[in-house]
Design a protein around this motif. Structure first.
Motif, mmCIF file in Angstrom:
data_model
loop_
_atom_site.group_PDB
_atom_site.id
_atom_site.type_symbol
_atom_site.label_atom_id
_atom_site.label_comp_id
_atom_site.label_asym_id
_atom_site.label_seq_id
_atom_site.Cartn_x
_atom_site.Cartn_y
_atom_site.Cartn_z
ATOM 1 N N THR B 24 -0.001 6.074 -0.477
ATOM 2 C CA THR B 24 -0.311 7.461 -0.860
ATOM 3 C C THR B 24 0.291 7.784 -2.220
ATOM 4 O OG1 THR B 24 1.624 8.228 0.321
ATOM 5 C CG2 THR B 24 -0.449 8.338 1.504
ATOM 6 N N VAL B 25 -0.439 8.591 -2.929
ATOM 7 C CA VAL B 25 0.022 9.147 -4.203
ATOM 8 C C VAL B 25 -0.430 10.599 -4.215
ATOM 9 C CG1 VAL B 25 -0.094 9.007 -6.727
ATOM 10 C CG2 VAL B 25 -0.327 6.919 -5.364
ATOM 11 N N SER B 26 0.505 11.514 -4.309
ATOM 12 C CA SER B 26 0.179 12.936 -4.376
ATOM 13 C C SER B 26 -0.825 13.340 -3.284
ATOM 14 C CB SER B 26 -0.382 13.261 -5.760
ATOM 15 O OG SER B 26 -0.479 14.635 -5.938
ATOM 16 N N ASN B 27 -0.530 12.944 -2.078
ATOM 17 C CA ASN B 27 -1.335 13.277 -0.888
ATOM 18 C C ASN B 27 -2.716 12.631 -0.855
ATOM 19 O OD1 ASN B 27 0.630 14.903 0.341
ATOM 20 N ND2 ASN B 27 0.056 16.622 -0.979
ATOM 21 N N GLU B 28 -3.002 11.724 -1.759
ATOM 22 C CA GLU B 28 -4.263 10.977 -1.727
ATOM 23 C C GLU B 28 -3.974 9.579 -1.190
ATOM 24 O OE1 GLU B 28 -7.294 11.989 -2.604
ATOM 25 O OE2 GLU B 28 -6.863 13.865 -3.648
ATOM 26 N N THR B 29 -4.901 9.066 -0.399
ATOM 27 C CA THR B 29 -4.719 7.725 0.173
ATOM 28 C C THR B 29 -5.589 6.710 -0.562
ATOM 29 O OG1 THR B 29 -4.263 8.693 2.335
ATOM 30 C CG2 THR B 29 -4.848 6.378 2.319
ATOM 31 N N PHE B 30 -4.999 5.581 -0.850
ATOM 32 C CA PHE B 30 -5.707 4.484 -1.516
ATOM 33 C C PHE B 30 -5.472 3.200 -0.728
ATOM 34 C CE2 PHE B 30 -4.312 7.545 -4.665
ATOM 35 C CZ PHE B 30 -5.425 7.730 -5.483
ATOM 36 N N TYR B 73 5.161 -3.995 -16.484
ATOM 37 C CA TYR B 73 5.082 -2.597 -16.897
ATOM 38 C C TYR B 73 4.857 -1.725 -15.659
ATOM 39 C CZ TYR B 73 4.890 -4.673 -21.461
ATOM 40 O OH TYR B 73 5.200 -5.407 -22.567
ATOM 41 N N VAL B 74 5.643 -0.661 -15.577
ATOM 42 C CA VAL B 74 5.627 0.182 -14.376
ATOM 43 C C VAL B 74 4.704 1.377 -14.618
ATOM 44 C CG1 VAL B 74 7.039 1.461 -12.728
ATOM 45 C CG2 VAL B 74 8.012 -0.522 -13.926
ATOM 46 N N VAL B 75 3.603 1.394 -13.903
ATOM 47 C CA VAL B 75 2.595 2.451 -14.066
ATOM 48 C C VAL B 75 2.848 3.545 -13.037
ATOM 49 C CG1 VAL B 75 0.123 2.993 -13.955
ATOM 50 C CG2 VAL B 75 0.872 0.788 -14.879
ATOM 51 N N ARG B 87 7.398 12.603 -6.865
ATOM 52 C CA ARG B 87 8.587 11.761 -6.996
ATOM 53 C C ARG B 87 8.323 10.469 -6.233
ATOM 54 N NH1 ARG B 87 13.554 13.318 -8.696
ATOM 55 N NH2 ARG B 87 15.270 11.907 -8.177
ATOM 56 N N PRO B 88 7.890 9.427 -6.919
ATOM 57 C CA PRO B 88 7.556 8.190 -6.215
ATOM 58 C C PRO B 88 8.804 7.545 -5.608
ATOM 59 C CG PRO B 88 7.078 8.000 -8.568
ATOM 60 C CD PRO B 88 7.714 9.322 -8.362
ATOM 61 N N THR B 89 8.608 6.913 -4.478
ATOM 62 C CA THR B 89 9.759 6.283 -3.808
ATOM 63 C C THR B 89 9.630 4.766 -3.750
ATOM 64 O OG1 THR B 89 8.687 6.502 -1.660
ATOM 65 C CG2 THR B 89 10.147 8.303 -2.327
ATOM 66 N N LEU B 90 8.426 4.258 -3.990
ATOM 67 C CA LEU B 90 8.213 2.815 -3.862
ATOM 68 C C LEU B 90 7.540 2.237 -5.112
ATOM 69 C CD1 LEU B 90 6.815 2.663 -0.205
ATOM 70 C CD2 LEU B 90 9.125 2.063 -0.941
ATOM 71 N N VAL B 91 7.785 0.956 -5.323
ATOM 72 C CA VAL B 91 7.131 0.239 -6.421
ATOM 73 C C VAL B 91 6.373 -0.943 -5.829
ATOM 74 C CG1 VAL B 91 7.460 -0.994 -8.589
ATOM 75 C CG2 VAL B 91 9.060 0.785 -7.944
ATOM 76 N N LEU B 92 5.085 -1.027 -6.128
ATOM 77 C CA LEU B 92 4.295 -2.199 -5.727
ATOM 78 C C LEU B 92 4.297 -3.170 -6.896
ATOM 79 C CD1 LEU B 92 1.076 -0.481 -4.236
ATOM 80 C CD2 LEU B 92 3.260 -0.901 -3.111
ATOM 81 N N LEU B 102 4.114 2.692 -9.353
ATOM 82 C CA LEU B 102 4.936 3.668 -8.633
ATOM 83 C C LEU B 102 4.049 4.470 -7.693
ATOM 84 C CD1 LEU B 102 7.080 5.096 -11.565
ATOM 85 C CD2 LEU B 102 7.932 3.751 -9.631
ATOM 86 N N VAL B 103 4.391 4.479 -6.407
ATOM 87 C CA VAL B 103 3.600 5.224 -5.420
ATOM 88 C C VAL B 103 4.542 6.067 -4.563
ATOM 89 C CG1 VAL B 103 1.838 3.416 -5.378
ATOM 90 C CG2 VAL B 103 3.636 3.410 -3.636
ATOM 91 N N ASP B 104 3.967 7.030 -3.864
ATOM 92 C CA ASP B 104 4.804 7.919 -3.048
ATOM 93 C C ASP B 104 5.245 7.259 -1.746
ATOM 94 O OD1 ASP B 104 4.272 9.655 -5.022
ATOM 95 O OD2 ASP B 104 3.188 11.120 -3.824
#
Lengths: 158, 175
Positions: B24-30, B73-75, B87-92, B102-104
């Motif tokens: 999830t990113v900003s309440n959107e699911t991918f 590079y961290v997007v 505020r992202p909490t995880l990095v893929l 950076l994702v939530d």
């Protein structure tokens, strides 16, 4: 109207967007779909507000209100699914409509002078004169491409 | 002789499902293919390892991570997709790409049996962002194209900026 039997070469589907009525050539229309769930995700395509799932297909939904009415379509009750051509390939596209649609048979006249490019002609139905829309031109018109590409926050209203 | 229906049925059976990670990113699911992700880490664990760009030509990238002699590079996925910044909490950490995202949060793992092409009505950046759409548990979810986070031109600009930053750091140390 949920299916389009008995349509002829001069058949038009009359649809209501907001408080105005328009027409689409019946041979481009597939069905009138119920207010199924609208799925949104980030994108940057003008007028596209999301997708619906119909008969196993993912169908993009265009809010044509900003072009036809100057504002987002108000609460709608159905989706009118029509085919849009991309070169030789056609794909279903949905337009939210405010009420039931009708099928009318009549001769299309040339559009009145000064009408926008997405108006292919006009038909007389009773005492009404309705613009016949060209879906392809409508969703690619300059007015459409100037629209914000934010995913709309509205849902179908049953 | 084979009947077409038999062949089609066999093809359907043979169609493999694909494991994906739903995030999830900003309440959107991918969704992203599980094999496209090398590692998932918390942003806290990278706090010391990530170096900040003082000035980035690519606003969605503000940090880089050096790992195994490679610069990732961290997007910020929120900025990439034009969503509200959270505020992202995880990095893929992506596999075979010098990209970290950076994702939530991670929702769960899932399997998709079909990838629907993005309808042609979509004509914007999303054609690079997504491989297609998945229909999963009554939801339509975009399936990420991992290479779509950074273009070749953005990599070149970031490499140049990173090189300049390294030279400045080396200059500062030697001084």
């Amino acid at each position: 109207m949920t299916s389009l039997q008995n349509r002829g070469p001069n058949s038009y589907v009359l649809l209501q967007v907001g408080k105005r009525r328009f027409a689409l050539p019946a041979d481009t229309v597939e069905e009138l779909a119920p207010p199924v769930r609208l799925h949104g995700f980030p994108h940057r395509s003008p007028l596209v507000v999301g997708v619906i799932v119909r008969r196993g297909h993912i169908v993009p939904v265009y809010d044509v209100g900003p072009v036809l009415l100057g504002e987002s379509s108000p609460a709608h009750r159905f989706y009118l699914v029509a085919r849009r051509m991309f070169g030789r390939v056609s794909e279903p596209s949905a337009i939210p409509v405010s009420g039931e649609c009708e099928l009318a048979s009549c001769e299309m006249q040339a559009p009145q002078a000064g009408r926008p490019g997405y108006v292919a002609g006009r038909i007389e139905v009773g005492d009404e004169s309705l613009d016949v829309l060209n879906l392809e031109t409508l969703v690619t018109s300059p007015a459409a491409t100037n629209q914000s590409f934010e995913t709309a926050a509205w849902e179908a209203q049953p | 002789m084979r009947f077409a229906t038999q062949t089609a049925a066999k093809a359907r059976r043979a169609r493999r499902s694909e494991p994906v990670i739903l995030f999830t990113v900003s309440n959107e699911t991918f969704a992203i293919a599980a094999d496209a992700v090398q590692e998932i880490r918390s942003t806290d664990s990278l706090a010391g390892a990530a170096l900040e760009f003082e000035q980035s030509d690519v606003p969605k990238v503000r940090h880089a991570i050096e790992r195994a002699h490679r610069t990732y590079y961290v997007v910020n996925a929120g900025m990439h997709f034009g969503l509200d910044v959270t505020r992202p909490t995880l990095v893929l950490m992506l596999r075979q790409l010098r990209t970290a995202v950076l994702v939530d949060g991670i929702e769960r793992m899932a399997e998709i049996s079909a990838l629907h092409p993005l309808p042609r009505a979509f004509i914007g950046d999303e054609r690079n962002w997504y491989r297609g759409l998945a229909y999963l548990d009554d939801l339509v979810i975009p399936v990420i194209r991992p290479a779509g986070f950074l273009t070749t031109e953005e990599f070149e600009r970031l490499d140049q900026a990173w090189k300049t930053a390294e030279e400045q750091r080396e200059g500062a140390f030697s001084a």
